[in-house]
Design an enzyme around this catalytic site. Structure first.
Site, PDB file in Angstrom:
ATOM      1  N   CYS A   1       0.922  -0.935  -0.080  1.00  0.00           N
ATOM      2  CA  CYS A   1       0.107   0.175   0.358  1.00  0.00           C
ATOM      3  C   CYS A   1       0.487   0.996  -0.505  1.00  0.00           C
ATOM      4  O   CYS A   1       2.015   1.450   0.805  1.00  0.00           O
ATOM      5  CB  CYS A   1      -1.188   0.211   1.301  1.00  0.00           C
ATOM      6  SG  CYS A   1      -2.319  -1.329   1.367  1.00  0.00           S
TER       7      CYS A   1
ATOM      8  N   ARG B   1       3.886  -0.144  -4.680  1.00  0.00           N
ATOM      9  CA  ARG B   1       3.742  -0.760  -3.440  1.00  0.00           C
ATOM     10  C   ARG B   1       2.372  -1.551  -3.388  1.00  0.00           C
ATOM     11  O   ARG B   1       1.884  -2.252  -2.235  1.00  0.00           O
ATOM     12  CB  ARG B   1       3.984   0.387  -2.426  1.00  0.00           C
ATOM     13  CG  ARG B   1       4.923   0.929  -2.432  1.00  0.00           C
ATOM     14  CD  ARG B   1       4.554   2.469  -1.690  1.00  0.00           C
ATOM     15  NE  ARG B   1       4.696   1.419   0.144  1.00  0.00           N
ATOM     16  CZ  ARG B   1       5.321   1.459   1.033  1.00  0.00           C
ATOM     17  NH1 ARG B   1       7.090   1.380   0.287  1.00  0.00           N
ATOM     18  NH2 ARG B   1       5.798   0.628   1.714  1.00  0.00           N
TER      19      ARG B   1
ATOM     20  N   TRP C   1      -2.376  -2.672  -1.527  1.00  0.00           N
ATOM     21  CA  TRP C   1      -2.549  -3.819  -1.893  1.00  0.00           C
ATOM     22  C   TRP C   1      -3.518  -5.231  -1.013  1.00  0.00           C
ATOM     23  O   TRP C   1      -2.524  -4.828   0.453  1.00  0.00           O
ATOM     24  CB  TRP C   1      -0.977  -4.068  -1.299  1.00  0.00           C
ATOM     25  CG  TRP C   1      -0.584  -6.078  -1.854  1.00  0.00           C
ATOM     26  CD1 TRP C   1       0.195  -6.539  -3.250  1.00  0.00           C
ATOM     27  CD2 TRP C   1      -0.911  -7.219  -0.653  1.00  0.00           C
ATOM     28  NE1 TRP C   1       0.099  -7.730  -2.375  1.00  0.00           N
ATOM     29  CE2 TRP C   1      -0.179  -8.332  -1.294  1.00  0.00           C
ATOM     30  CE3 TRP C   1      -0.935  -7.073   0.273  1.00  0.00           C
ATOM     31  CZ2 TRP C   1       0.017  -9.397  -0.851  1.00  0.00           C
ATOM     32  CZ3 TRP C   1      -0.798  -8.345   0.629  1.00  0.00           C
ATOM     33  CH2 TRP C   1      -0.264  -9.322   0.459  1.00  0.00           C
TER      34      TRP C   1
ATOM     35  N   ASN D   1      -2.122   2.424   5.963  1.00  0.00           N
ATOM     36  CA  ASN D   1      -1.406   1.118   5.341  1.00  0.00           C
ATOM     37  C   ASN D   1      -0.940   0.406   6.455  1.00  0.00           C
ATOM     38  O   ASN D   1       0.135   0.030   7.307  1.00  0.00           O
ATOM     39  CB  ASN D   1       0.146   1.769   4.743  1.00  0.00           C
ATOM     40  CG  ASN D   1       1.848   0.838   3.961  1.00  0.00           C
ATOM     41  OD1 ASN D   1       0.639  -0.686   4.645  1.00  0.00           O
ATOM     42  ND2 ASN D   1       2.300   1.129   4.168  1.00  0.00           N
ATOM     43  N   GLY D   2      -1.351  -1.160   6.087  1.00  0.00           N
ATOM     44  CA  GLY D   2      -0.793  -2.042   7.552  1.00  0.00           C
ATOM     45  C   GLY D   2      -1.627  -2.783   8.134  1.00  0.00           C
ATOM     46  O   GLY D   2      -2.629  -2.642   7.010  1.00  0.00           O
TER      47      GLY D   2
ATOM     48  N   GLU E   1      16.831 -18.338  -6.505  1.00  0.00           N
ATOM     49  CA  GLU E   1      15.786 -17.180  -7.033  1.00  0.00           C
ATOM     50  C   GLU E   1      16.443 -17.038  -8.933  1.00  0.00           C
ATOM     51  O   GLU E   1      14.549 -16.574  -8.875  1.00  0.00           O
ATOM     52  CB  GLU E   1      17.672 -15.787  -7.165  1.00  0.00           C
ATOM     53  CG  GLU E   1      17.117 -14.860  -8.316  1.00  0.00           C
ATOM     54  CD  GLU E   1      16.319 -14.046  -7.003  1.00  0.00           C
ATOM     55  OE1 GLU E   1      15.811 -14.536  -6.158  1.00  0.00           O
ATOM     56  OE2 GLU E   1      15.802 -12.796  -7.272  1.00  0.00           O
TER      57      GLU E   1
ATOM     58  N   LYS F   1      12.463 -15.577  -9.478  1.00  0.00           N
ATOM     59  CA  LYS F   1      12.042 -14.653 -10.472  1.00  0.00           C
ATOM     60  C   LYS F   1      10.908 -14.995 -11.569  1.00  0.00           C
ATOM     61  O   LYS F   1       9.896 -13.882 -11.934  1.00  0.00           O
ATOM     62  CB  LYS F   1      12.928 -14.470 -11.350  1.00  0.00           C
ATOM     63  CG  LYS F   1      14.513 -13.214 -10.597  1.00  0.00           C
ATOM     64  CD  LYS F   1      14.033 -11.951 -10.561  1.00  0.00           C
ATOM     65  CE  LYS F   1      12.834 -12.100  -9.075  1.00  0.00           C
ATOM     66  NZ  LYS F   1      13.822 -11.632  -8.082  1.00  0.00           N
TER      67      LYS F   1
ATOM     68  N   GLU G   1       7.340 -15.080 -10.800  1.00  0.00           N
ATOM     69  CA  GLU G   1       6.804 -14.111 -10.049  1.00  0.00           C
ATOM     70  C   GLU G   1       6.620 -13.293 -11.641  1.00  0.00           C
ATOM     71  O   GLU G   1       5.689 -12.716 -11.420  1.00  0.00           O
ATOM     72  CB  GLU G   1       7.285 -13.333  -9.063  1.00  0.00           C
ATOM     73  CG  GLU G   1       8.956 -12.971  -9.426  1.00  0.00           C
ATOM     74  CD  GLU G   1       9.193 -11.989  -7.675  1.00  0.00           C
ATOM     75  OE1 GLU G   1       8.514 -11.431  -7.207  1.00  0.00           O
ATOM     76  OE2 GLU G   1      10.826 -12.334  -8.222  1.00  0.00           O
TER      77      GLU G   1
ATOM     78  N   HIS H   1      16.955 -36.970  -5.580  1.00  0.00           N
ATOM     79  CA  HIS H   1      16.028 -37.768  -4.844  1.00  0.00           C
ATOM     80  C   HIS H   1      14.071 -37.544  -4.982  1.00  0.00           C
ATOM     81  O   HIS H   1      13.505 -36.917  -3.609  1.00  0.00           O
ATOM     82  CB  HIS H   1      16.459 -37.226  -3.343  1.00  0.00           C
ATOM     83  CG  HIS H   1      17.724 -36.976  -3.054  1.00  0.00           C
ATOM     84  ND1 HIS H   1      18.362 -38.504  -2.767  1.00  0.00           N
ATOM     85  CD2 HIS H   1      18.835 -37.023  -3.483  1.00  0.00           C
ATOM     86  CE1 HIS H   1      19.634 -39.355  -2.921  1.00  0.00           C
ATOM     87  NE2 HIS H   1      19.877 -37.502  -3.313  1.00  0.00           N
TER      88      HIS H   1
ATOM     89  N   LYS I   1       5.775  -4.177  -3.727  1.00  0.00           N
ATOM     90  CA  LYS I   1       7.081  -4.434  -3.342  1.00  0.00           C
ATOM     91  C   LYS I   1       7.645  -4.514  -2.084  1.00  0.00           C
ATOM     92  O   LYS I   1       8.133  -4.951  -1.837  1.00  0.00           O
ATOM     93  CB  LYS I   1       7.084  -3.142  -4.208  1.00  0.00           C
ATOM     94  CG  LYS I   1       9.638  -2.597  -4.365  1.00  0.00           C
ATOM     95  CD  LYS I   1       9.546  -3.820  -5.095  1.00  0.00           C
ATOM     96  CE  LYS I   1      10.830  -2.978  -5.192  1.00  0.00           C
ATOM     97  NZ  LYS I   1      12.057  -4.358  -5.721  1.00  0.00           N
TER      98      LYS I   1
HETATM   99  C1  F6R Z   1      11.125 -11.124  -4.824  1.00  0.00           C
HETATM  100  C2  F6R Z   1      11.659  -9.964  -3.951  1.00  0.00           C
HETATM  101  C3  F6R Z   1      11.113 -10.360  -3.264  1.00  0.00           C
HETATM  102  C4  F6R Z   1      11.417  -9.976  -1.797  1.00  0.00           C
HETATM  103  C5  F6R Z   1      10.992 -10.142  -0.233  1.00  0.00           C
HETATM  104  C6  F6R Z   1      11.944  -9.102   0.710  1.00  0.00           C
HETATM  105  O1  F6R Z   1      11.645 -10.632  -6.448  1.00  0.00           O
HETATM  106  O2  F6R Z   1      11.345  -8.713  -4.314  1.00  0.00           O
HETATM  107  O3  F6R Z   1      10.686 -11.986  -2.854  1.00  0.00           O
HETATM  108  O4  F6R Z   1      12.586  -9.840  -1.959  1.00  0.00           O
HETATM  109  O5  F6R Z   1      10.215  -9.608  -0.145  1.00  0.00           O
HETATM  110  O6  F6R Z   1      11.881  -7.860   0.924  1.00  0.00           O
HETATM  111  P1  F6R Z   1      13.111  -6.524   1.118  1.00  0.00           P
HETATM  112  O7  F6R Z   1      14.566  -7.430   0.452  1.00  0.00           O
HETATM  113  O8  F6R Z   1      12.817  -5.581   1.162  1.00  0.00           O
HETATM  114  O9  F6R Z   1      12.684  -7.001   2.711  1.00  0.00           O
END
Ligand code: F6R
Length: 612
Positions: free
Chosen positions: A2, A27, A74, A100-101, A485, A489, A492, A508, A607
């Site tokens: 948010c 956000r 969000w 936000n929260g 990773e 990626k 998402e 396994h 984000k």
């Molecule tokens: C994946 C991604 C998330 C963040 C996670 C932690 O691309 O962006 O998995 O890595 O939400 O966020 P931060 O690093 O801001 O604590």
């Protein structure tokens, strides 16, 4: 999670709010809305969907006013819809609020309010809090500020709220606990936002509001108070950010811009810290706390998502170079189990946003138990940076694409320098290895540049496999976290199911998935066990899986085993993750866009995850 924005001052507020919402859209983008106050009347508009949909719906509406608040959501409580969008209006219609929260004890409060005859027009916890405030104001015949203070003492959870009321035409009242709030100080005007991006073009002077603080904001006055109604002197800081950093700069998406920025963001991270010729690493956060670090009995790394993957790479590197035991924990698990934290343990917190709720609370818990917290954070002035005892910024610049890319390589660069510095002081690394790694690290920006020059190759490969329904990513050693990773990626950004595994572990279980339809991405750069991963490739090939490999330029054997390969420059195995992740970021990007996905704002994600 948010985004909130507010303005009070002489300008027309709506254009500022709208632009701010667009900047904060990363956000959350389930719905958005704005409340304007003009001539004692509240005008509230909201719309399901992205900010552009709100903008369209606002055409022809009365958007006049010098005071306004806006929100991009969000969803937590209540599905994304017009009625659950913020701002919410109190039952008497006189107060508008954005939040936000999460208010955790909203259900009990709601029950009480229902008994008193309140009705609700949304499913949100925010509307409950708002009516709670209205009710307190009515019963105590007090100001909205006093009512808010009383309400906040009774709620549990996290919040950053902005509220405005009809009878107070110039004032925004704000409060925060656990969700960020920045106030920009202009000449006779104030700007409020979840981060500095909506503020930067108007002023560089900002105040970061702390938890349990209330701000009473008028055009020419900013009063900060604690929940005990005592005034606090605002601490003004200067923003070190420019507008170009938060714009697309000619790229189609922020994600692509951020991938391509990596030669310079990694360079910026190393700049002034790494002196390869002199054999030096200078990082004040490390140098000033070196005793803590070299004497640590144990290091625990706490993070989420991509940052957790950086932590896994760091585990391998720190154990190898520093001979200190390392444990890597998901912050969300760490905070709810009963971890053994001994005084003197070092906790490394890794976070791009510096606001991730799970990481933040995990740190609070560790700090209470006497742990020393070292923050590896990107967002300057963020909550995690401030709660840490010491730390090092990644200096990657604002990351706006929801998928983390340049922040990850910034985290790796900081963590490698940190490991090298500790190892040097502990004398657990030979001089030769130390200088060789410093040299390797120094060359990383240009090697990343070389990979990016070949992005067309990875685009072609991505096109070929974009219709697969599943992917497997395999890597060993330092590249195992990169397999995780790569899978994250792809999931998402393209919505394709993907899993990452240590290459040998594949036997396994996951090997059962392998058939001629399954693309298997091997991260197979050279290391002392290279022939092991080559054997794993053979095993996949024998079962007709499609092999895509990330290999070194001189690796003919792996190339021959692969259906498709992408070559990257040679580097040390410790610095290899800084290179191997780049083609995987590009691959997820290209697969995502070829499927028509809005890669900067993929569904369901946000984000900055400021709720648990
Ligand atoms: C994946 C991604 C998330 C963040 C996670 C932690 O691309 O962006 O998995 O890595 O939400 O966020 P931060 O690093 O801001 O604590």
């Amino acid at each position: 999670m948010c985004g909130i924005v507010g303005y009070t001052g002489p300008r027309q507020a709506y254009p500022i709010i709208l632009k701010g919402l667009k900047r904060l859209e990363y956000r959350g983008y389930d719905s958005s809305g704005v409340a304007l106050l003009h001539e004692g009347k509240l005008n509230v508009y909201k719309k399901k969907g992205k900010v552009s949909e709100l903008e369209e719906a606002m055409i022809g509406k009365d958007v006049v006013g010098h005071l306004a608040i806006g929100h991009t959501r969000w969803a937590t409580h209540g599905e994304p819809s017009d009625r659950n969008a913020h701002p919410h209006t109190s039952a008497n219609g006189k107060i508008a609020m954005i939040h936000n929260g999460i208010i955790e004890n909203y259900a009990l409060i709601k029950q009480d309010l229902l008994k008193k005859g309140y009705t609700f027009t949304s499913d949100t916890d925010t509307e409950v809090l708002l009516n709670f405030i209205e009710d307190i104001q009515k019963n105590n015949d007090c100001t909205i500020e006093e009512a808010l203070r009383i309400a906040l003492k009774r709620v549990t959870g996290a919040y950053c709220i902005l509220l405005i009321e009809e009878s107070n035409p110039e004032t925004i009242i704000a409060a925060r606990k656990g969700s960020p709030l920045v106030i920009g100080i202009g000449k006779g005007e104030h700007f409020l936002a979840s981060d500095a991006s909506p503020i930067i073009e108007y002023t560089k002077e900002v105040v970061y509001v702390n938890d349990y603080e209330l701000a009473i904001v008028k055009p020419d006055e900013l009063i900060l108070k604690n929940l005990g109604n005592e005034k606090i002197t605002p601490y003004i800081t200067k923003l070190d950010m420019d507008l170009a950093a938060i714009e697309k700069g000619g790229y189609e998406h922020f994600m692509l811009k951020e991938i391509f920025e990596q030669p310079s963001t990694i360079f910026d991270c190393l700049r002034g810290r790494l002196y390869a010729k002199e054999g030096l690493i200078k990082m004040s956060g490390i140098d000033e706390n070196i005793e803590h670090l070299i004497n640590a009995n144990r290091i625990m790394i706490v993070a989420c998502g991509t940052s957790w993957h950086a932590g896994l790479v760091a585990e391998y590197i720190i154990e190898e170079l520093c001979r200190i035991p390392v444990e890597v924990e998901y912050a969300s698990e760490f905070r709810y189990r009963n971890p053994i934290i001994n005084k003197g343990d070092v906790i490394i917190a890794i976070s791009q946003s510096g606001e991730t709720a799970d990481t933040l609370v995990a740190l609070e818990k560790a700090k209470e138990n006497g742990a020393f917290i070292f923050g590896v954070v990107n967002a300057v002035g963020s909550s995690i940076a401030r709660i840490s005892n010491a730390g090092a910024y990644t200096h990657s610049g604002p990351e706006i694409g929801v998928a983390s890319t340049k922040a990850f390589t910034g985290q790796l660069a900081v963590l490698i320098m940190m490991a090298l510095s500790i190892a040097k002081h502990k004398k657990s690394i030979s001089d030769e290895r130390y200088s060789s790694l410093l040299n390797e690290l120094e060359q990383i920006p240009e090697k990343v540049e070389a990979i990016l020059k070949n992005s067309e190759n990875i685009k072609e490969i991505s096109e070929k496999y974009k219709n697969a329904s599943d992917f497997l990513f395999l890597g060993r050693g330092y590249n195992f976290p990169i397999a995780l990773e790569g899978a994250l990626k792809l999931k998402e950004i393209s919505y394709i199911h993907a899993e990452g595994y240590p290459a040998a572990e594949m036997k396994h279980g996951p090997i059962a998935l392998v058939d001629e339809n399954l693309p298997v991405v091997f991260i197979a750069t050279k290391d002392p066990y290279h022939e092991k991963i080559v054997s794993n490739m053979q095993e996949i090939k024998a079962r007709k899986g499609k092999i895509i490999s990330i290999v070194n330029e001189d690796d003919m054997i792996s190339r021959e085993l692969s259906n498709d390969f992408f070559s990257i420059p040679i580097t040390d195995e410790i610095t290899a993750p800084l290179l191997t992740v780049i083609p995987l970021q590009l691959m997820s990007y290209y697969v995502g866009i070829s499927k028509g996905i809005d890669v900067d704002k993929p569904r369901n994600l946000a984000k900055s995850v400021t709720v648990e």
